[in-house]
Design a protein around this motif. Structure first.
Motif, PDB file in Angstrom:
ATOM      1  N   ASP A   1       0.835  -1.197   0.000  1.00  0.00           N
ATOM      2  CA  ASP A   1       0.000   0.000   0.000  1.00  0.00           C
ATOM      3  C   ASP A   1       0.874   1.252   0.000  1.00  0.00           C
ATOM      4  O   ASP A   1       1.337   1.713   1.047  1.00  0.00           O
ATOM      5  N   LEU A   2       1.089   1.819  -1.190  1.00  0.00           N
ATOM      6  CA  LEU A   2       1.911   3.023  -1.296  1.00  0.00           C
ATOM      7  C   LEU A   2       1.177   4.255  -0.792  1.00  0.00           C
ATOM      8  O   LEU A   2       1.822   5.252  -0.429  1.00  0.00           O
ATOM      9  N   VAL A   3      -0.146   4.216  -0.754  1.00  0.00           N
ATOM     10  CA  VAL A   3      -0.913   5.341  -0.206  1.00  0.00           C
ATOM     11  C   VAL A   3      -0.626   5.474   1.296  1.00  0.00           C
ATOM     12  O   VAL A   3      -0.321   6.574   1.790  1.00  0.00           O
ATOM     13  N   GLU A   4      -0.677   4.370   2.002  1.00  0.00           N
ATOM     14  CA  GLU A   4      -0.354   4.389   3.431  1.00  0.00           C
ATOM     15  C   GLU A   4       1.122   4.676   3.644  1.00  0.00           C
ATOM     16  O   GLU A   4       1.501   5.374   4.597  1.00  0.00           O
ATOM     17  N   TYR A   5       1.945   4.141   2.767  1.00  0.00           N
ATOM     18  CA  TYR A   5       3.384   4.373   2.861  1.00  0.00           C
ATOM     19  C   TYR A   5       3.699   5.858   2.730  1.00  0.00           C
ATOM     20  O   TYR A   5       4.554   6.389   3.437  1.00  0.00           O
ATOM     21  N   ALA A   6       2.999   6.528   1.825  1.00  0.00           N
ATOM     22  CA  ALA A   6       3.189   7.973   1.659  1.00  0.00           C
ATOM     23  C   ALA A   6       2.797   8.724   2.927  1.00  0.00           C
ATOM     24  O   ALA A   6       3.460   9.691   3.331  1.00  0.00           O
TER      25      ALA A   6
ATOM     26  N   GLY B   1       7.100   7.831   3.446  1.00  0.00           N
ATOM     27  CA  GLY B   1       7.806   7.242   2.320  1.00  0.00           C
ATOM     28  C   GLY B   1       9.211   6.784   2.651  1.00  0.00           C
ATOM     29  O   GLY B   1       9.567   6.579   3.823  1.00  0.00           O
ATOM     30  N   PRO B   2      10.066   6.602   1.618  1.00  0.00           N
ATOM     31  CA  PRO B   2      11.393   6.015   1.825  1.00  0.00           C
ATOM     32  C   PRO B   2      12.330   6.860   2.683  1.00  0.00           C
ATOM     33  O   PRO B   2      13.323   6.337   3.191  1.00  0.00           O
ATOM     34  N   SER B   3      12.046   8.141   2.845  1.00  0.00           N
ATOM     35  CA  SER B   3      12.908   8.952   3.705  1.00  0.00           C
ATOM     36  C   SER B   3      12.651   8.674   5.187  1.00  0.00           C
ATOM     37  O   SER B   3      13.468   9.032   6.035  1.00  0.00           O
ATOM     38  N   LYS B   4      11.540   8.020   5.477  1.00  0.00           N
ATOM     39  CA  LYS B   4      11.186   7.744   6.879  1.00  0.00           C
ATOM     40  C   LYS B   4      11.127   6.251   7.190  1.00  0.00           C
ATOM     41  O   LYS B   4      11.488   5.827   8.293  1.00  0.00           O
ATOM     42  N   VAL B   5      10.655   5.447   6.242  1.00  0.00           N
ATOM     43  CA  VAL B   5      10.442   4.022   6.497  1.00  0.00           C
ATOM     44  C   VAL B   5      11.162   3.207   5.425  1.00  0.00           C
ATOM     45  O   VAL B   5      10.840   3.312   4.232  1.00  0.00           O
ATOM     46  N   ASN B   6      12.132   2.410   5.822  1.00  0.00           N
ATOM     47  CA  ASN B   6      12.876   1.582   4.880  1.00  0.00           C
ATOM     48  C   ASN B   6      12.105   0.300   4.550  1.00  0.00           C
ATOM     49  O   ASN B   6      11.550  -0.353   5.445  1.00  0.00           O
ATOM     50  N   VAL B   7      12.091  -0.053   3.267  1.00  0.00           N
ATOM     51  CA  VAL B   7      11.506  -1.318   2.811  1.00  0.00           C
ATOM     52  C   VAL B   7      12.559  -2.000   1.934  1.00  0.00           C
ATOM     53  O   VAL B   7      12.480  -1.975   0.702  1.00  0.00           O
TER      54      VAL B   7
ATOM     55  N   ALA C   1       1.466   7.907  -6.297  1.00  0.00           N
ATOM     56  CA  ALA C   1       2.570   7.670  -5.362  1.00  0.00           C
ATOM     57  C   ALA C   1       3.734   6.933  -6.014  1.00  0.00           C
ATOM     58  O   ALA C   1       4.872   7.040  -5.551  1.00  0.00           O
ATOM     59  N   ARG C   2       3.467   6.191  -7.071  1.00  0.00           N
ATOM     60  CA  ARG C   2       4.552   5.468  -7.750  1.00  0.00           C
ATOM     61  C   ARG C   2       5.610   6.423  -8.271  1.00  0.00           C
ATOM     62  O   ARG C   2       6.798   6.068  -8.321  1.00  0.00           O
ATOM     63  N   PHE C   3       5.180   7.611  -8.650  1.00  0.00           N
ATOM     64  CA  PHE C   3       6.137   8.613  -9.110  1.00  0.00           C
ATOM     65  C   PHE C   3       6.599   9.519  -7.970  1.00  0.00           C
ATOM     66  O   PHE C   3       7.795   9.755  -7.788  1.00  0.00           O
ATOM     67  N   ASN C   4       5.661  10.000  -7.196  1.00  0.00           N
ATOM     68  CA  ASN C   4       5.976  11.003  -6.182  1.00  0.00           C
ATOM     69  C   ASN C   4       6.921  10.501  -5.099  1.00  0.00           C
ATOM     70  O   ASN C   4       7.731  11.264  -4.573  1.00  0.00           O
ATOM     71  N   LEU C   5       6.847   9.211  -4.779  1.00  0.00           N
ATOM     72  CA  LEU C   5       7.677   8.666  -3.703  1.00  0.00           C
ATOM     73  C   LEU C   5       9.118   8.405  -4.134  1.00  0.00           C
ATOM     74  O   LEU C   5      10.031   8.470  -3.303  1.00  0.00           O
ATOM     75  N   PHE C   6       9.324   8.117  -5.405  1.00  0.00           N
ATOM     76  CA  PHE C   6      10.610   7.561  -5.810  1.00  0.00           C
ATOM     77  C   PHE C   6      11.359   8.335  -6.882  1.00  0.00           C
ATOM     78  O   PHE C   6      12.530   8.055  -7.132  1.00  0.00           O
ATOM     79  N   PHE C   7      10.733   9.310  -7.542  1.00  0.00           N
ATOM     80  CA  PHE C   7      11.357   9.938  -8.689  1.00  0.00           C
ATOM     81  C   PHE C   7      11.317  11.460  -8.610  1.00  0.00           C
ATOM     82  O   PHE C   7      10.497  12.037  -7.900  1.00  0.00           O
ATOM     83  N   THR C   8      12.191  12.087  -9.359  1.00  0.00           N
ATOM     84  CA  THR C   8      12.256  13.543  -9.402  1.00  0.00           C
ATOM     85  C   THR C   8      12.576  13.996 -10.823  1.00  0.00           C
ATOM     86  O   THR C   8      13.192  13.247 -11.597  1.00  0.00           O
TER      87      THR C   8
ATOM     88  N   LEU D   1      -5.743  -2.173  -7.643  1.00  0.00           N
ATOM     89  CA  LEU D   1      -4.333  -1.790  -7.658  1.00  0.00           C
ATOM     90  C   LEU D   1      -4.178  -0.287  -7.493  1.00  0.00           C
ATOM     91  O   LEU D   1      -3.366   0.187  -6.677  1.00  0.00           O
ATOM     92  N   ARG D   2      -4.957   0.472  -8.239  1.00  0.00           N
ATOM     93  CA  ARG D   2      -4.855   1.923  -8.183  1.00  0.00           C
ATOM     94  C   ARG D   2      -5.211   2.471  -6.794  1.00  0.00           C
ATOM     95  O   ARG D   2      -4.672   3.498  -6.372  1.00  0.00           O
ATOM     96  N   ALA D   3      -6.077   1.783  -6.086  1.00  0.00           N
ATOM     97  CA  ALA D   3      -6.458   2.241  -4.745  1.00  0.00           C
ATOM     98  C   ALA D   3      -5.264   2.274  -3.808  1.00  0.00           C
ATOM     99  O   ALA D   3      -5.265   3.015  -2.814  1.00  0.00           O
ATOM    100  N   LYS D   4      -4.235   1.482  -4.122  1.00  0.00           N
ATOM    101  CA  LYS D   4      -3.031   1.455  -3.292  1.00  0.00           C
ATOM    102  C   LYS D   4      -1.864   2.183  -3.957  1.00  0.00           C
ATOM    103  O   LYS D   4      -0.723   2.072  -3.507  1.00  0.00           O
ATOM    104  N   ARG D   5      -2.179   2.936  -4.987  1.00  0.00           N
ATOM    105  CA  ARG D   5      -1.163   3.699  -5.704  1.00  0.00           C
ATOM    106  C   ARG D   5      -1.502   5.187  -5.803  1.00  0.00           C
ATOM    107  O   ARG D   5      -0.595   6.015  -5.843  1.00  0.00           O
TER     108      ARG D   5
END
Length: 476
Positions: free
Chosen positions: A247-252, A256-262, A304-311, A369-373
């Motif tokens: 669930d990337l929505v909850e992860y955000a 995200g990756p700056s706070k929680v490592n996966v 979130a697939r873009f916002n969490l990991f890319f710039t 799928l989109r509900a978790k993205r």
């Protein structure tokens, strides 16, 4: 059958990583001794298994490159692929494919296990398990190779189309015969069908193949053959063992990756841990693995697939908005690219539903799928289109956004290019930022020979009977 001791010295050529050292007894003379079925079973686990994609990645429309890597540089495989230059043979620019050679090394490893396991000491159950697991990975590697170095599977011509060499036994002295595309696919499915009854739901570690992975791979093979009923059945079977979607929505919300490592081994949706080069899966060559603007425009501002990991900013892009790159350390979030994960299985299932005209079920899978993205709930759920084509367009777009880097987009282009309603002519305008050169338009036609990689010169010299499936001329 040759005795186990006859293979001891040969093991030196195929046992590839230090991760296996704890399973091996290395004698002062450097001979590696495998004594038991447990030893061979442990050899199936190969952390850090890498499949380099840098030699062909720029054929995909998702990928972009720094302009300085092309402008003013001598002609190479990079600019041949990025600028879609099919004017001459690529064999002038590549003597060997790292992907090809590395993958056959892995196949040798799996064949070694299959060859030796029968006479090793140990429980029959471990022997059956090791044999089955090695065959699953052997099937994966043959599937990878046939989809890079041969024509896309076409039921009308597959028995005549040149494929790759099938390696089904451990023999370093053999000169294998080139099989047809149909023969390679039949071999892959035979390995999977005979291995699946012996696999485990939860293997010893994440580097052993699970039942969920094997069924997912089987679904993918049938999908590529356009056997959609069989692909759907296999996808459902895979999801019965593992249907997790992280669930990337909850992860955000958690930062995200700056706070929680996966890191690798934690994400439950990962079905196989394979890497592009090694453990640095996510941050590998940030300046080389860049997304095109055309691709990044597919993402909404709430994805979130873009916002969490890319710039789209930083030293690795030529100008803001021209491209994007991954700026997340692999230790912060492991994102499978060359392996498989459950979202791919969900997307295969959605495609099968769409193909059969069950558009409501297809969109139910997509929206789950989109509900978790998608972080904005009202945007996550899409309406069911009125046609198969419109539904398939959504499936294809979600595959692009979900299955990043690796092989998947290139393979999708290959298989969809065989269908007129989904075929795509890729258009690239270059350069975008540099004004010293006039911008030109480059195109990649659906039937371009560039979609099939030629065998390397090193391989062709060793096996002159091989025919280059792309039709490119040999330099001799």
């Amino acid at each position: 059958m040759k005795s186990l001791s006859n293979y001891i010295v040969l093991l030196l050529l195929v046992v590839l990583s230090s991760s296996c050292n704890k399973y091996l007894d290395i004698t002062p003379k450097g001979k590696i001794i495998i004594e038991t079925a447990d030893d061979l079973y442990n050899l199936v686990s190969l952390p850090g298994r890498g499949y380099p994609v840098n030699q062909f990645q720029y054929l995909a429309d998702d990928m972009w490159i720094r302009e300085s890597f092309i402008i003013g540089q001598p002609k190479s495989l990079y600019n041949v692929h990025f600028l879609f230059d099919d004017s001459e043979s690529r064999l002038l620019y590549v003597t060997a494919w790292s992907l090809y050679n590395q993958t056959y090394k892995y196949i040798n490893r799996w064949n070694m296990i299959c060859t030796l396991i029968g006479e090793a000491n140990g429980a029959d159950s471990i022997k059956a398990l090791a044999f089955a697991e090695a065959r699953v990975f052997r099937a994966f590697d043959h599937f990878l190779l046939v989809n890079m170095y041969a024509k896309q599977y076409d039921p009308a011509t597959a028995t005549l189309d040149g494929g790759i060499c099938i390696m089904d036994k451990y023999d370093l002295e053999s000169i294998p015969k080139q099989a047809s595309v149909a023969e390679v696919y039949a071999f892959i499915l035979k390995d999977l069908d005979e291995a699946i009854p012996h696999l485990q739901v939860n293997p010893k570690d994440v580097y052993h193949p699970s039942l969920a992975f094997a069924w997912a791979l089987k679904a993918k093979v049938h999908l590529f053959k356009k056997e959609f009923d069989k692909a759907k059945e296999a996808a459902l079977k895979s999801l019965s063992y593992n249907n997790s979607i992280y669930d990337l929505v909850e992860y955000a919300k958690l930062g995200g990756p700056s706070k929680v490592n996966v890191p690798p081994g934690v994400n439950p949706e990962t079905l196989s841990y394979m890497y592009m080069t090694g453990y640095n899966e996510m941050n590998f060559a940030g300046s080389s693995f860049m997304f095109s603007k055309e691709f990044t425009d597919l993402f909404s501002k709430n994805d979130a697939r873009f916002n969490l990991f890319f710039t789209t900013t930083g030293a690795n892009v030529d100008g803001k908005g021209t491209s994007a790159w991954n700026n997340t350390k692999y230790t912060a979030f492991f994102y499978p690219t060359v392996g498989m994960k459950t979202p791919e299985v969900h997307l295969m299932l959605a495609e099968c539903y769409a193909r059969e005209g069950n558009l409501g079920e297809a969109m139910k899978v997509i929206n789950a799928l989109r509900a978790k993205r998608i972080t904005l709930a009202s945007e996550a759920t899409l309406a069911t289109p009125a046609t198969i084509k419109a539904t398939m367009d959504i499936v294809i777009a979600e595959r692009r956004k979900e299955l990043l880097f690796g092989f998947n987009r290139l393979w999708d282009l290959r298989r969809f290019n065989t269908e007129p309603e989904y075929a795509k002519t890729i258009v690239r305008k270059f350069p975008v930022v540099n004004t010293s050169l006039p911008q030109q338009t480059y195109t990649l036609a659906p039937d371009s020979k560039l979609y099939i990689l030629p065998f390397g010169l090193d391989v062709l010299k060793l096996n002159p009977a091989l025919k280059v499936n792309s039709g490119e001329a040999l330099p001799w």
